[in-house]
Motif scaffolding. Structure first.
Motif: not given
Length: 94
Positions: A8-12, A17-20
């Motif tokens: 797993r990789i967690d990224v904030r 950015q998430k919507e894009l």
């Protein structure tokens, strides 16, 4: 065939950015955002690796390489001594 998930990789990221990324993922038809992100990151990682494993990267590199093959420099003293030493070893059967 299902992909086995074992890490797993967690990224904030920002909401924008998430919507894009979600929008791009939907345009490409990915089933999930995670699938899209893994695909994009893997593709980019492969490109970076291929670019950095290329020995002759620029036209100038290629010109220098071809010139060295077509117009090799004369052997220096060190190379001449190494050749003589190799010849002696070969003559002595070593």
């Amino acid at each position: 065939m299902a992909t086995l998930i074992n890490d797993r990789i967690d990224v904030r990221i920002s909401k924008e950015q998430k919507e894009l990324i979600k929008y791009a993922s939907s345009l490409k038809g990915f089933k999930s955002l995670s699938e899209f992100i893994v695909y994009c990151v893997s593709s980019e990682a492969n490109k970076i690796i291929m670019e950095n494993e290329t020995i002759l990267k620029t036209i100038e590199d290629k010109k220098i390489f071809v010139d060295a093959i077509l117009n090799p420099p004369t052997p220096g003293e060190g190379l001449k001594k190494a050749q003589e030493a190799a010849l002696k070893l070969k003559i002595n059967g070593i």
